[in-house]
Motif scaffolding. Structure first.
Motif: not given
Length: 266
Positions: A148-173
């Protein structure tokens, strides 16, 4: 799983548990620390220790140690159910403890290969704190298990709003966006991740794959070569060496390959 797992954040768990071992014998906090340490090195012994401690009045601290030991014994479903029981019934007035237990339960469900259960646990944790970037990324991994890539992308985008400098989350997104066919956005995520953390191997792997798919064989080989130089003993380096060997003297690919699913990096 690379990165977060069920015995994660033990120091914070210790703090919460220390406040809830009043029914335990004297020295309960020290026994809890010892039991958790034992769970990491010898989970079978820790499970027996936790059972004995529970009979002596160890309470929820003993139950939690037993659940962590069950993870070490690969009895993931039992561990997840125990952790959820603790979260539901033993800490009703301690939201931080309940959030951590739901998160640990979710990770146990992931280890059991049950993403739907994991999503339920992570969602319960996020109902307590919707802005926890780590739990958002954990739920994204569960979504990825279901493709469910759309849901995964949505959660990762929300996480990056909290901390936009998380390089590991950018890779996942980026991996989720790649799977969604949003290749330009995916590449932008990998590039930003590498700007934040130059030489981040997971980002190099994904960017190299994208370059290869786009027909940029020289660029892909440059990324793979960098992986081998940066982390020569890693599994990523082994894969990069295979790619380098397979593409030595080869022409660029004609058709794009299937995008890989998001992987846990930290």
């Amino acid at each position: 799983m690379n990165g977060r797992n069920v015995p994660m954040a033990i120091s914070s768990i210790l703090l919460f548990m220390a406040q809830n071992v009043n029914a335990a014998p004297s020295g309960g906090e020290a026994q809890y620390e010892h039991c958790l340490s034992r769970a990491a090195s010898n989970p079978a012994d820790a499970l027996r220790e936790a059972a004995d401690w529970q009979k002596a009045g160890g309470g929820p601290a003993a139950d939690h140690c037993a659940a962590v030991a069950l993870v070490g014994l690969h009895r993931y479903v039992e561990a997840a159910n125990s952790l959820e029981t603790l979260a539901h019934g033993r800490f009703p007035t301690d939201p931080g403890m309940r959030r951590a237990l739901y998160d640990q339960a979710g990770n146990a469900w992931l280890l059991a290969g049950k993403p739907d259960n994991a999503i339920g646990s992570f969602s319960a944790a996020l109902a307590i704190d919707p802005s926890d970037e780590d739990i958002l990324s954990d739920r994204a991994r569960a979504d990825a298990m279901k493709k469910n890539w759309a849901a995964a992308e949505s959660d990762l985008s929300a996480a990056l709003l909290v901390n936009p400098d998380r390089a590991d989350l950018l890779v996942l997104r980026g991996s989720a966006r790649h799977a969604l066919g949003r290749k330009k956005d995916a590449l932008a995520d990998y590039e930003l991740a590498l700007k934040l953390r130059p030489g981040l191997v997971d980002a190099l792997v994904e960017r190299g794959n994208m370059k290869y798919e786009a027909g940029d064989l020289a660029g892909a080989r440059a990324d793979w070569t960098q992986i081998v130089a940066i982390s020569p003993l890693s599994s990523a380096a082994d894969s990069a060496r295979q790619q380098l060997a397979a593409t030595a003297g080869a022409a660029p690919p004609i058709n794009a390959t299937t995008p890989s699913k998001p992987r846990k990096s930290r």
